[in-house]
Each structure stands twice: as structure tokens, then as C-alpha cells.
Design a protein around this motif. Structure first.
Motif, short mmCIF file in Angstrom:
data_model
loop_
_atom_site.label_atom_id
_atom_site.label_comp_id
_atom_site.label_asym_id
_atom_site.label_seq_id
_atom_site.Cartn_x
_atom_site.Cartn_y
_atom_site.Cartn_z
N GLU A 59 -0.74 20.96 -50.48
CA GLU A 59 0.48 21.28 -51.22
C GLU A 59 1.61 20.51 -50.56
O GLU A 59 1.88 20.69 -49.37
N ILE A 60 2.25 19.64 -51.34
CA ILE A 60 3.37 18.84 -50.82
C ILE A 60 4.63 19.26 -51.56
O ILE A 60 4.66 19.29 -52.79
N THR A 61 5.66 19.61 -50.79
CA THR A 61 6.94 19.98 -51.36
C THR A 61 7.92 18.85 -51.10
O THR A 61 8.10 18.43 -49.96
N ILE A 62 8.53 18.34 -52.16
CA ILE A 62 9.53 17.27 -52.05
C ILE A 62 10.80 17.75 -52.71
O ILE A 62 10.81 18.03 -53.93
N GLY A 63 11.85 17.91 -51.94
CA GLY A 63 13.13 18.35 -52.48
C GLY A 63 13.03 19.65 -53.25
O GLY A 63 13.69 19.83 -54.27
N GLY A 64 12.18 20.56 -52.80
CA GLY A 64 12.01 21.86 -53.42
C GLY A 64 10.97 21.92 -54.53
O GLY A 64 10.64 22.99 -55.02
N THR A 65 10.43 20.78 -54.95
CA THR A 65 9.40 20.73 -55.99
C THR A 65 8.02 20.64 -55.36
O THR A 65 7.77 19.76 -54.53
N ILE A 66 7.11 21.54 -55.75
CA ILE A 66 5.77 21.60 -55.19
C ILE A 66 4.79 20.82 -56.05
O ILE A 66 4.79 20.94 -57.27
N SER A 67 3.96 19.99 -55.39
CA SER A 67 2.87 19.27 -56.04
C SER A 67 1.59 19.58 -55.30
O SER A 67 1.58 19.59 -54.06
N ASN A 68 0.53 19.86 -56.04
CA ASN A 68 -0.79 20.06 -55.44
C ASN A 68 -1.59 18.78 -55.63
O ASN A 68 -1.82 18.35 -56.77
N ILE A 69 -1.99 18.17 -54.54
CA ILE A 69 -2.65 16.88 -54.54
C ILE A 69 -4.06 17.05 -53.95
O ILE A 69 -4.23 17.72 -52.93
N ALA A 97 12.37 8.22 -49.58
CA ALA A 97 13.18 8.19 -48.35
C ALA A 97 14.31 9.20 -48.45
O ALA A 97 14.84 9.46 -49.53
N ASN A 98 14.66 9.78 -47.32
CA ASN A 98 15.83 10.66 -47.17
C ASN A 98 15.82 11.90 -48.06
O ASN A 98 16.88 12.46 -48.35
N VAL A 99 14.65 12.35 -48.49
CA VAL A 99 14.51 13.59 -49.27
C VAL A 99 13.62 14.52 -48.45
O VAL A 99 12.53 14.13 -48.04
N PRO A 100 14.05 15.77 -48.22
CA PRO A 100 13.23 16.69 -47.43
C PRO A 100 11.86 16.90 -48.07
O PRO A 100 11.74 17.05 -49.29
N HIS A 101 10.83 16.88 -47.21
CA HIS A 101 9.48 17.13 -47.69
C HIS A 101 8.69 17.89 -46.62
O HIS A 101 9.04 17.85 -45.44
N ALA A 102 7.65 18.59 -47.08
CA ALA A 102 6.79 19.37 -46.19
C ALA A 102 5.37 19.33 -46.75
O ALA A 102 5.18 19.10 -47.95
N LEU A 103 4.38 19.57 -45.89
CA LEU A 103 2.98 19.58 -46.30
C LEU A 103 2.31 20.84 -45.80
O LEU A 103 2.57 21.28 -44.67
N LYS A 104 1.42 21.42 -46.62
CA LYS A 104 0.62 22.56 -46.19
C LYS A 104 -0.79 22.38 -46.75
O LYS A 104 -0.97 22.20 -47.96
N ALA A 105 -1.78 22.45 -45.87
CA ALA A 105 -3.18 22.29 -46.27
C ALA A 105 -3.65 23.55 -46.98
O ALA A 105 -3.75 24.61 -46.37
N THR A 106 -3.91 23.45 -48.29
CA THR A 106 -4.44 24.59 -49.04
C THR A 106 -5.91 24.79 -48.72
O THR A 106 -6.46 25.86 -48.93
N GLU A 107 -6.55 23.74 -48.22
CA GLU A 107 -7.88 23.74 -47.62
C GLU A 107 -7.83 22.58 -46.64
O GLU A 107 -6.86 21.84 -46.63
#
Length: 108
Positions: A67-77, A87-97
Motif C-alpha cells: 500500500e503506497i500513499t502519495i499526498g494522502g491518496t492510497i494505491s495498492n500495488i 518529487a517533493n510530495v509526501p509518501h509512505a509505504l506499508k507491506a500488506t503482505e
């Protein structure tokens, strides 16, 4: 699993990095002034907290899903899919598995 990546020789990116229990593992496979290519493996539930970078980056998921969140929008990849981190946009990653990715960062 390959421990060394040799220029000019083929390799399987997903097989070139191992999973570790309750951990994130990284392996730089190419580092140049113009950018880096890094392999990562994440155990299930692991992740990277929200941060920004001054450069765009290409995430290529090699195994599992994230699950990758970019600027508050979540995408499941999942494996076989890719995403460009702006560039310059907050992002985070969380392993759903547990998952593996190759990150290609191009410096401007």
C-alpha cells in the motif's frame, strides 16, 4: 540467491534480495551521481513512514503487494505493477503482505 550483481551479466532482481523476519532489507545495485537503483524487501506489516524526497522515483513491485500513499491518496500495488513517486510530495509505504521492490531514483 545471488549475492553479487555483475555488470553485463543477467540477474533476477527478486531473487537478488532476501526477506528478513520483521524487517526491511535494502541492497543498492547501482549508485551514480545521476541516480540510484536499490532493491528492497519488506516483511508483512513493515513499511516506511511518510517522507519526501527531492527526486522522482520509479517503484517496480517484484513480489507480493504494498500500500503506497502519495499526498494522502492510497494505491495498492502488486507484483508486476509500477508507480512513479513524484518529487517533493509526501509518501509512505506499508507491506500488506511481504513484498519486494526495485526503486530507481533519478536525480535532477
Amino acid at each position: 540467491m545471488s549475492h553479487t550483481i555483475t555488470p553485463g551479466k543477467t540477474f533476477n532482481a527478486a531473487d537478488s534480495i532476501a526477506y528478513a523476519e520483521s524487517a526491511v532489507v535494502s541492497k543498492t545495485i547501482l549508485k551514480k551521481p545521476s541516480g540510484n537503483i536499490t532493491l528492497f524487501s519488506f516483511d508483512a506489516g513493515e513499511g516506511l513512514s511518510e517522507h519526501t524526497t527531492p527526486h522522482e522515483a520509479l517503484v517496480q513491485v517484484l513480489d507480493g503487494s504494498v500500500e503506497i500513499t502519495i499526498g494522502g491518496t492510497i494505491s495498492n500495488i502488486s507484483a508486476g505493477q509500477s508507480l512513479i513517486l513524484p518529487a517533493n510530495v509526501p509518501h509512505a509505504l506499508k507491506a500488506t503482505e511481504r513484498f519486494k521492490m526495485m526503486l530507481t531514483m533519478i536525480k535532477s
